[in-house]
Motif scaffolding. Structure first.
Motif, short mmCIF file in Angstrom:
data_model
loop_
_atom_site.label_atom_id
_atom_site.label_comp_id
_atom_site.label_asym_id
_atom_site.label_seq_id
_atom_site.Cartn_x
_atom_site.Cartn_y
_atom_site.Cartn_z
N ILE A 100 31.26 26.83 6.71
CA ILE A 100 30.41 25.94 5.93
C ILE A 100 29.67 25.01 6.89
CG2 ILE A 100 30.32 24.18 4.15
CD1 ILE A 100 31.21 26.85 3.08
N VAL A 101 28.33 25.10 6.88
CA VAL A 101 27.50 24.22 7.71
C VAL A 101 26.99 23.09 6.82
CG1 VAL A 101 25.48 24.06 9.21
CG2 VAL A 101 26.82 26.17 9.15
N LEU A 102 27.26 21.86 7.21
CA LEU A 102 26.96 20.71 6.35
C LEU A 102 25.59 20.12 6.61
CD1 LEU A 102 30.39 18.85 6.42
CD2 LEU A 102 29.54 20.42 4.68
N ARG A 103 24.93 19.73 5.52
CA ARG A 103 23.70 18.94 5.57
C ARG A 103 23.99 17.65 4.80
NH1 ARG A 103 22.90 22.01 8.86
NH2 ARG A 103 21.36 23.67 9.04
N VAL A 104 23.76 16.51 5.44
CA VAL A 104 24.08 15.22 4.82
C VAL A 104 22.79 14.53 4.36
CG1 VAL A 104 25.19 12.98 5.16
CG2 VAL A 104 26.10 15.01 6.32
N LYS A 105 22.76 14.11 3.10
CA LYS A 105 21.59 13.41 2.58
C LYS A 105 21.47 12.03 3.22
CE LYS A 105 21.86 15.49 -2.06
NZ LYS A 105 22.07 15.20 -3.50
N PRO A 106 20.25 11.55 3.46
CA PRO A 106 20.09 10.21 4.02
C PRO A 106 20.47 9.14 3.01
CG PRO A 106 17.96 11.17 3.47
CD PRO A 106 18.97 12.26 3.29
N HIS A 107 20.83 7.95 3.50
CA HIS A 107 21.21 6.83 2.63
C HIS A 107 20.01 5.91 2.43
CE1 HIS A 107 23.51 3.39 1.10
NE2 HIS A 107 24.49 4.25 0.85
N LYS A 108 19.96 5.22 1.30
CA LYS A 108 18.84 4.32 1.00
C LYS A 108 18.85 3.07 1.88
CE LYS A 108 18.26 5.66 -3.85
NZ LYS A 108 18.28 5.20 -5.26
N LEU A 109 20.04 2.65 2.31
CA LEU A 109 20.16 1.41 3.07
C LEU A 109 20.53 1.63 4.53
CD1 LEU A 109 22.10 -0.88 0.55
CD2 LEU A 109 19.64 -0.87 1.02
N PHE A 110 21.47 2.51 4.77
CA PHE A 110 22.06 2.64 6.10
C PHE A 110 21.46 3.79 6.89
CE2 PHE A 110 25.33 0.88 3.27
CZ PHE A 110 25.58 -0.32 3.91
N GLU A 111 21.40 3.57 8.21
CA GLU A 111 21.05 4.63 9.14
C GLU A 111 22.28 4.88 10.02
OE1 GLU A 111 18.01 5.68 12.84
OE2 GLU A 111 17.86 3.78 11.77
N ARG A 112 22.63 6.13 10.19
CA ARG A 112 23.84 6.47 10.96
C ARG A 112 23.49 6.86 12.38
NH1 ARG A 112 28.57 10.85 9.26
NH2 ARG A 112 29.74 10.71 11.21
N LYS A 113 24.27 6.33 13.33
CA LYS A 113 24.17 6.73 14.74
C LYS A 113 25.59 6.97 15.25
CE LYS A 113 19.93 4.07 15.58
NZ LYS A 113 19.28 3.00 16.40
N GLY A 114 26.01 8.22 15.19
CA GLY A 114 27.39 8.54 15.54
C GLY A 114 28.33 7.99 14.48
#
Length: 382
Positions: A260-274
């Motif tokens: 299973i290869v995951l695709r994560v939806k972006p968040h309205k508020l947060f940006e992820r870095k690691g």
């Protein structure tokens, strides 16, 4: 064959790489150049085909062995077609293998081993499936159900391919080996040629009563529901292996695996870095100048934070341990809050006048950066 790149080079590996290294390199490159990630990119499409071709050879022990010894010629079905009376490259190997006791060219360590019998147990094919999940599911983990259409073992015959109450029989012509050996006399001596048995097609078994539901193949297409456990901390392109959920094994071999290869939806508020999160929060001039207590959202709760007086636009505050859990440990990343100054708009006359009055009472000495900039201009033109 001359224009083909070395298969190890295609996967970025050294010759003799292990099965795990080959599989790991393939997955990484296949995800990078997959057509779904590069729509309309012909170059990426060609690279994807080249990667799959290289993996198809190097992931198969028999093909890999021949490629390691003879290069592309060893896995090219059209190689050595000029030898009349032989079926191709494998027949030449088998002919000389028989002449030297089945071990290749004796002390020269050359050809040998022969092709893998079609009656041998083989692992089923692996399957790759892309799944899209929410930002929160990636951060906290979740259990999801997916529907997958694939080959499964035929329930009617239990995967044997024979009708219920019957079974396959050992091929009388080849004795269950799936091969026929023919002795040939040549000016060089007596040689043994090996070819698939025509009666059983090389399987070593005769199916006199094929299963009506699967046509004797032992497998059928079906849609199945599979539970996927998503660990906390996964990110885009994370791969979750599910053992035994690939396609059915052949001749009693183990089932393949599902990746299973995951695709994560972006968040309205947060940006992820690691494992860290970043959040932009607007504050007013009054809050920045005088300081204030503001409400900061995190993924789990709302917390209060004291903005000190004189806070400048672009200032970043760190909230330790308010990020995302690491996949490899229980440690959590941090939340970085960046504040920016929001300038009011659509002011009425009274509001404009109040700001003007404030501007008269707040002199340039209160603006250290502005004062420093103006002094630099004076020095530059002096």
């Amino acid at each position: 064959m001359a224009d083909k790149r070395d298969y190890y080079e295609v996967l970025g590996l050294q010759k003799g790489a292990s099965d795990d290294e080959i599989k790991k390199a393939f997955r990484k490159l296949a995800m990078k150049y997959h057509p779904d990630k590069n729509p309309g990119d012909k170059e990426a499409e060609e690279k994807f085909k080249e990667i799959n071709e290289a993996y198809a050879v190097l992931s198969d022990p028999e093909q890999k062995s021949k490629y390691d010894r003879y290069g592309h010629a060893g896995v090219d079905p059209n190689a050595f077609q000029g030898f009349e009376g032989f079926g191709g490259f494998e027949d030449i190997f088998n002919m000389f293998g028989g002449a030297f006791g089945g071990g290749g060219f004796g002390g020269f360590g050359g050809f040998g081993g022969g092709q893998r019998s079609r009656s041998a147990a083989r692992k089923g094919s692996d399957i790759q499936k892309t799944m899209t999940i929410s930002f929160e599911d990636a951060a906290f983990g979740a259990t999801k159900k997916i529907k997958l259409t694939k080959y499964v073992k035929c329930k009617t015959c239990g995967g044997t391919g024979a009708s219920p109450g019957t079974s396959k029989k050992t091929c009388p012509r080849c004795g269950g080996t799936g091969e026929l050996r023919t002795q040939q006399q040549t000016p060089l001596g007596s040689f043994m040629s090996v070819s698939p048995c025509p009666d059983c097609g090389g399987s070593g078994q005769i199916n006199e009563s094929p299963c009506a539901d699967c046509g004797g193949t032992g497998r059928v297409r079906d849609t199945v529901n599979i539970s996927v456990n998503i660990p906390a901390g996964v990110d885009n392109d994370s791969v979750i292996p599910i053992r035994g959920q690939g396609e059915p094994g052949i001749n009693g071999g183990p089932d393949g695996d599902l990746y299973i290869v995951l695709r994560v939806k972006p968040h309205k508020l947060f940006e992820r870095k690691g494992t860290d999160l970043w959040l932009d929060i607007p504050i007013s001039f009054e809050q920045a100048a005088l300081g204030d207590e503001i409400v900061v959202p995190t993924l789990e709760e709302k917390i209060k934070y004291k903005v000190p007086a004189g806070t400048q636009p672009g200032t970043v505050f760190r909230l330790k341990g308010k990020g995302i859990k690491s996949l490899r440990s229980n440690r959590k990343g941090d939340l970085y809050v960046k504040v920016y100054l929001e300038v009011p708009t659509k002011l009425n006359k009274a509001q404009k006048k109040a700001i003007q009055e404030m501007g008269k009472t707040v002199n340039d000495e209160c603006y250290s950066k502005k004062t420093g900039f103006m002094n630099s201009i004076k020095e530059f033109f002096s």
